[in-house]
Structure formats: structure tokens, C-alpha cells
Design a protein around this motif. Structure first.
Motif, PDB file in Angstrom:
ATOM      1  N   GLY A 488     -29.614 -45.317  49.864  1.00  0.00           N
ATOM      2  CA  GLY A 488     -28.934 -46.181  50.810  1.00  0.00           C
ATOM      3  C   GLY A 488     -27.949 -47.147  50.189  1.00  0.00           C
ATOM      4  N   PRO A 489     -27.265 -47.915  51.035  1.00  0.00           N
ATOM      5  CA  PRO A 489     -26.275 -48.878  50.546  1.00  0.00           C
ATOM      6  C   PRO A 489     -26.863 -49.934  49.615  1.00  0.00           C
ATOM      7  N   ILE A 490     -28.087 -50.383  49.906  1.00  0.00           N
ATOM      8  CA  ILE A 490     -28.692 -51.387  49.030  1.00  0.00           C
ATOM      9  C   ILE A 490     -28.967 -50.784  47.665  1.00  0.00           C
ATOM     10  N   GLY A 491     -29.501 -49.564  47.625  1.00  0.00           N
ATOM     11  CA  GLY A 491     -29.747 -48.900  46.353  1.00  0.00           C
ATOM     12  C   GLY A 491     -28.473 -48.685  45.565  1.00  0.00           C
ATOM     13  N   GLU A 492     -27.389 -48.306  46.265  1.00  0.00           N
ATOM     14  CA  GLU A 492     -26.104 -48.102  45.599  1.00  0.00           C
ATOM     15  C   GLU A 492     -25.575 -49.415  45.025  1.00  0.00           C
ATOM     16  N   LEU A 493     -25.695 -50.490  45.797  1.00  0.00           N
ATOM     17  CA  LEU A 493     -25.228 -51.796  45.344  1.00  0.00           C
ATOM     18  C   LEU A 493     -25.998 -52.261  44.110  1.00  0.00           C
TER      19      LEU A 493
END
Length: 715
Positions: A488-493
Motif C-alpha cells: 500500500g501507499p504507507i508501505g511505499e512511503l
């Protein structure tokens, strides 16, 4: 010496902005600011390395400790904290016995012998400008485990009770010296039954009480001794040397270079720092070390060439006995596990194959990678092995390390007093401080396999040491790097932050939201709105599933200010139970460096009753002030090892100095579904991610373990 007053909590701000109105973006992108809040005082203090529930911030000199509040009272049932401390004392006794079998203790006084004398001579040679003689390192044999000393489980003992007579005597001495009498319980606990006499003869022993500053101890000494005392008083110099090392431990160091201690003594007006260091060593208040680098075979064959090269000697280090004992015991224990395992061929992924063949395996990866060591544990159970999974805090599939050590949960002990295990998997290994790690490894039987797993990018342990990082650097065991990315976006960030890049991520479901603020007052204002209204409305998450994380305890947007504002909005009340009301969210520190979040349920004569993860915890009334804080807002060190469905990370402008890549990585990574960043640090955030490295900790574990294994290879 006057008693410091506590900080006044600011009034709660009214909620204003809404997460749904903010612009979903990457950190650093600008959204529309909301209504301005009244300006608040700046000066947010940085987060301490020793952050449990209080850290240094909560250790005011005049604060009454658990011991002082419980003077002369009968002890009730043994608390969780007492059980943990009792187990630690028992295991430390076993560690001390093992170390005593290998080398005679260094006696206090001017007469030193053996390695300690050699190192002191080396120190003097360095100071005189002569070439130091390399001190020999005592050979460490590889004996079998000592004879059994305990039965199946260690008995739970109550904490030692200080007599009323001792406390009264200490109180009288403190009064004569103008020190707060509320310190009597702490002083009596630290110095023991002869505390009053010891304090009278050496007033600087007051520095042994956490939170006491040198200037306060100096004032106390002047009041007791008059013209007899001065800045070069030997009692003062010895106490200050030990105090400097205690302060270094709060920042994660287990030792300091001798030059750093000399410089510190000079800044404290000690007239002859060199002689002060020698005195502290000769009195065994501090220990001196100089680790030797293992020589390669080629170097040994060409001794003349090595002499000509004149490779720089390892630095001379000073340390306290407790941390030296822990690091040496940990190195011994790890070497024992590596040496005594019976290699076996295990089918399965790379981690399983490595665990079958080795006594120690290191596994690295993010949050999603935790599934791999958990799968290893499940497969080992299917093989009929005795398996336990432990973590820094209680999480799915793992028990807390502290509970495992105390015997509150886990497999129990075998006939040798060791944990009845064939495989121990430890998650969140970066959170292990050196003392906890030493106790854990010492409790494992010969032949047991140990798998340490964790994310090397997160903040290090709250206590001294950098166990996981030292083991990775030493390369003494297989290292299995997970290839499982956080989704997800949090993991990518978060993954980008670990690589030093603050990348822009697509967050179509508002998984990441940036809320710009102009000052600390507005930061508090927006945070309350996010927790109480915006996140529950946008994501259906109740307030108790959102965790606020900020840089420090103090300041206008620290945990104190945020918790005061959040309590006023979410659970207003008079705080009739020691400042707490039923329904209050709290952070409990049952032992230094450990934080457990929960909710206040009730209070009675026994203490404050909490609910945490489905379990009931009783905090004795005498420990409420010292071990409990409101917990709607935590520091990143307190939050490490736990995740919540939503997290709000608060970054007011005055927090910029406390940011580092590891801090940002840890704080942002606490969110599972939604992350809101209350952003007021402008370019300090991307700069911290790109350049902000945490200061290196000075430790001895790596050279100790390398030397032990090198000696075994040569034998």
C-alpha cells in the motif's frame, strides 16, 4: 537545592480542521491550511533514548518515587513489575556467577592487578605521550553450562523493603543539606540500609538517584561539608565519572572513550580530569577496556610488517560494571549457542534452512516480513520442537520478552533452570537493549536455536546497547533479508524513507494525508480534530484505534500538551484517581524502556486497574506517579514495536531538531490503514530523511563476540 516545579499543561484547543478537507499528498506537499490557532510557546524538547513512559523528562529531582511513597507500608500482591525485576535479579546473579568463574573480581582501592592494572598502565602511558603497551585480553574458555541452580520456574520475590528507620535517617540528612525530603525513599532504596551514613560521609552519592544534577549535588555537599568540600574533592570526581557514564547510558551507550569522560569532567569544573579518571578506575567506580582486534593468519606470520605499519590501537573505553557484565555475558551466551547447536537439514525457505543449520540467525525486513519468522516457528512446532515467539510488546502470535523472562507466560524452565525451548524467535529485535538481551540469551539452554528478526531502519532500543545492529555488523551469523515489501501507499512511503528518500505516493483512498500547520498551537488544534472527528468519520475508526505520535514529552505540542487537549475532548474529568479517570487512555511503564498502552477501568485501595489487550493490569498506587502517563499521544520510542489502524504524527516547527531518518521511519510506520502528518517543519522533514542520522552508540558487543569466535577458530 530547590525542588523543580512541574510544567503547566496548556489548555486544550478547540477542534478546527478536517482530514477530509486536507489534500492527500506525500510529506512535503502543501495542502490548504485551516483556521489559525492562537500562537503557543515553542521549545519542544527532543525525545530521549531512554524513553519508557517517562524517560529523563519525567525524572524530576523532587518527584516522589514509588519507593518513597510506599515508605513503611506493607506490600500487597506481587505486581507484574516486581515479578519482572525479581526474575531479572535472579538471572543476573547467575550471570555474575558465570563471570566470577572466569576472572577474579577487581577490588576497589589503589591496588589493581591483572588486566585492569595493565589497562590502567596503558592509560597512563597514553597520557604521558609514551607508546602504550597492549594489554592482554584474558582468555575465555568454553565451559559447559553451570550446574542447575533453580527449579522449574524461578520463585517470585518481593522487592526489598527499606525500613522506616533508614528512610527517617535519610530524610534528616537531606533536610540538613537543603535537599527535598521527598527523595528519601529513592535514596534509601539506591544506597541501602546504611544510606544515611553513606550520604553524610559522601554527599555526592546523591547523584546515584535518577534525575539529580551535579549542581544540585554540589549544593547539597556544600550545605553538609561547608568549606571542607571543593571542585577537586576525590569523592566528587569519582561520583561525577560514574554519573557521566550513567548519562551516556540514557543515550544508548554502554561505554565511552576515555577522552570523552575527561572532557566531561573538565566541563564540570574538575581541576585535573586525567587524575580524576585514574582515581575512578583505581576505586573501581568505572571499569577500563581496550578490545583487541583479531589478527589474520597472514598478519601473524608477518609480525615485522605489522609492527612497521603500527596499526592504531583500539580506543580505551570506560564503562560501568552492570553494562560491562551484560555485554560480556551476552557475547559469551551467543558464542555458546553458535557452538553447541546440532546442525540439521530443514526443508523449506531460506530462513528455515539457515535456522536448521545454525544456532543464531538474523532476519531483516519490514512489517510484512514478520510473517516469515512466524511461519518458521509454526513449521518447527510441526517438527515436534519446543518453540516460543517473543516480541518487544505483545502482538499477534508473540509474547512480550519481559513476560517470558519473568515466567508470567511461556514454556517454563527445565531442570537446569533454562527455558525449556529448542527454538526461540524474537521479533522487534532492534528494541532489545543489552541487559534484556543478556538475560534472554543466558536463559536459553545449550543447543537452542535463536532467530532474531526485525527492521534495521527503526529506532534503536530505549535502553543502552545496539544489540541487533552490532550483530549485523559483526557478521557472525547468517543474515536472511526478506524480499516481502510492505503493501500500500504507507508501505511505499516508509520503504522510501528507509532508503533516504521522501517520495510522493499515490493515495487514492486518503491513506496518507498531510495537514499543514503554522505553529505548535495549531498543531494541537488540528490533532484533536483529526482524532476526535475527521478520522472516525472518514474511515469508521473510533478514536481509541488512532495513535498520536510526537517528538518529545515537553513543549507546546509534546505528549503532555497533546494528552491534556485530547483528554479534555475525549474523556473530560477531574482526574480523581491520581490524575486519571475511568476511560482515560494511558501508557504504563512496568520496567524501564518498556511501554504498555491501556485504558483505566477503575481504582481501589490496591491501585489503578487498567485493561490492556484483553488483560487486566493493576498499577500499585505508590507507582502510579512514576510509571503512568496519559497515552493518547506517545513518543516514537514508546510506540516502537506496535501498530495501530491509524496514526497521527505531529511535527510542529520546534520539533525539527529532534527529527532523524530513523525517527520518521518509525513514526510513519506505526500506521496500518491511515497516516495523517500534522506538518509544520517545512523542509526539515525531507532533510531529516535524507541526511538525519542518529548518533552512533559506543558499545563493546561486536569486538567481544568477534574475539570469542576468533579464539575458538584458532583453538
Amino acid at each position: 537545592m530547590t525542588e523543580p516545579s512541574g510544567e503547566t499543561m496548556p489548555e486544550a484547543a478547540e477542534p478546527a480542521a478536517d482530514a477530509e478537507e486536507a489534500t492527500p499528498a506525500s510529506p512535503g506537499a502543501q495542502g490548504e491550511p485551516g483556521d489559525a490557532a492562537p500562537p503557543a510557546d515553542a521549545g519542544s524538547e527532543g525525545e530521549d533514548a531512554q524513553d519508557g513512559t517517562d524517560g529523563q523528562d519525567g525524572q524530576d529531582v523532587g518527584a516522589a518515587s514509588a519507593e518513597s511513597a510506599a515508605e513503611g507500608e506493607e506490600k500487597a500482591e506481587v505486581s507484574e513489575a516486581q515479578a519482572e525485576l525479581a526474575a531479572q535479579r535472579e538471572l543476573r546473579a547467575r550471570i555474575e556467577q558465570r563471570k566470577a568463574e572466569r576472572a577474579a573480581p577487581v577490588e576497589a582501592g589503589a591496588k589493581l592487578s591483572g588486566t585492569a592494572a595493565d589497562l590502567l598502565a596503558a592509560v597512563r602511558a597514553v597520557e604521558s605521550g609514551a607508546k602504550p603497551v597492549a594489554a592482554p585480553r584474558a582468555g575465555v574458555p568454553a565451559p559447559a553450562r553451570p550446574a542447575p541452580e533453580v527449579t522449574v520456574r524461578p520463585p517470585v520475590r518481593e522487592a526489598p523493603v527499606v525500613t522506616e528507620e533508614t528512610t527517617t535517617g535519610v530524610r534528616q540528612v537531606l533536610a540538613r543539606g537543603g535537599a527535598p525530603e521527598g527523595l528519601a525513599g529513592q535514596v534509601a532504596t539506591v544506597l541501602g540500609e546504611g544510606a544515611a551514613r553513606a550520604l553524610t560521609e559522601d554527599p555526592w552519592q546523591l547523584l546515584a538517584v535518577p534525575g539529580v544534577r551535579p549542581e544540585q549535588a554540589d549544593g547539597f555537599a556544600r550545605a553538609l561539608l561547608g568549606a571542607e568540600c571543593g571542585p577537586g574533592d576525590p569523592r566528587r570526581t569519582v561520583a561525577l565519572a560514574a554519573w557521566l557514564l550513567e548519562q551516556a547510558a540514557l543515550k544508548g551507550h554502554t561505554a565511552l572513550e576515555i577522552g570523552a569522560v575527561r572532557d566531561g569532567l573538565g566541563k564540570l569544573s574538575v581541576p585535573e580530569p586525567d587524575k580524576a579518571v585514574e582515581l575512578a578506575i583505581s576505586e573501581a567506580a568505572v571499569l577500563v577496556f581496550q578490545e583487541e582486534e583479531p589478527e589474520d593468519a597472514e598478519d601473524a606470520e608477518d609480525a615485522e610488517a605489522a609492527e612497521q605499519e603500527q596499526r592504531p590501537l583500539a580506543p580505551v573505553l570506560l564503562g560501568l560494571e552492570r553494562f560491562a557484565l551484560a555485554e560480556e555475558s551476552l557475547a559469551d551466551g551467543l558464542a555458546r549457542l553458535i557452538r553447541t547447536v546440532e546442525a540439521a537439514e530443514w526443508d523449506g525457505p531460506e530462513l528455515a534452512r539457515a535456522a536448521g543449520a545454525h544456532g543464531l540467525v538474523l532476519h531483516t525486513g519490514g512489517e510484512a516480513a514478520r510473517a516469515e519468522p512466524l511461519a518458521l516457528a509454526a513449521a518447527a512446532r510441526e517438527r515436534g520442537l519446543r518453540v516460543a515467539v517473543a516480541a518487544h510488546t505483545a502482538r499477534a502470535g508473540a509474547v512480550p520478552v519481559a513476560a517470558l523472562l519473568s515466567g508470567a507466560t511461556g514454556p517454563g524452565r527445565d531442570e537446569d533452570g533454562a527455558l525449556a525451548l529448542d527454538l526461540l524467535v524474537v521479533l522487534d529485535a532492534p528494541q532489545l537493549d543489552v541487559e534484556s538481551a543478556a538475560l534472554l540469551v543466558e536463559a536459553l539452554p545449550d543447543g537452542c536455536r535463536l532467530v532474531l528478526g526485525g527492521d534495521p531502519h527503526v529506532l534503536g532500543s530505549a535502553g543502552p546497547g545496539r544489540v541487533f545492529a552490532d550483530l549485523l555488523a559483526a557478521r557472525v551469523a547468517p543474515q536472511i533479508a526478506s524480499r516481502t515489501p510492505d503493501p500500500g501507499p504507507i508501505g511505499e512511503l516508509v520503504s522510501g524513507i528507509g532508503a533516504g528518500e521522501l517520495t510522493q505516493v499515490d493515495a487514492p483512498g486518503k491513506e496518507v494525508v498531510i495537514v499543514p500547520v503554522r505553529d505548535a498551537g495549531e498543531a494541537v488544534h488540528r490533532t484533536v480534530q483529526l482524532v476526535a472527528d475527521s478520522i472516525p468519520r472518514a474511515f469508521g475508526l473510533p478514536a481509541e484505534q488512532t495513535q498520536v505520535i510526537t517528538v518529545g514529552h515537553g513543549g507546546s505540542a509534546g505528549t503532555r500538551a497533546l494528552n491534556a487537549a485530547l483528554k479534555q475532548r475525549l474523556n473530560p474529568g477531574p482526574g480523581r484517581f491520581g490524575g486519571y479517570d475511568p476511560g482515560d487512555r494511558v501508557a504504563h511503564s512496568p520496567a524501564p524502556g518498556r511501554c504498555v498502552t491501556g485504558t483505566v477501568v477503575s481504582a481501589d485501595a490496591e491501585g489503578l486497574h487498567l485493561e490492556s489487550g484483553g488483560e487486566r493490569i493493576v498499577v500499585p498506587k505508590e507507582r502510579v506517579e512514576s510509571s503512568l502517563r496519559h497515552g493518547w499521544a506517545l513518543t516514537a520510542h514508546q510506540a516502537a514495536g506496535t501498530r495501530w489502524p491509524a496514526a497521527v504524527v505531529v511535527l510542529p516547527g520546534d520539533a525539527a531538531a529532534g527529527l532523524s531518518r530513523a525517527w520518521v521511519y518509525t513514526a510513519f510506520g506505526r500506521a496500518e490503514r491511515h497516516l495523517s502528518v500534522v506538518h509544520g517543519v517545512d523542509q526539515a522533514l525531507p532533510r531529516a530523511v535524507a541526511e538525519g542520522r542518529d548518533p552512533e552508540r559506543t558499545t563493546r558487543l561486536r569486538p567481544l563476540l568477534e574475539a570469542l569466535l576468533h579464539e575458538e577458530e584458532e583453538a
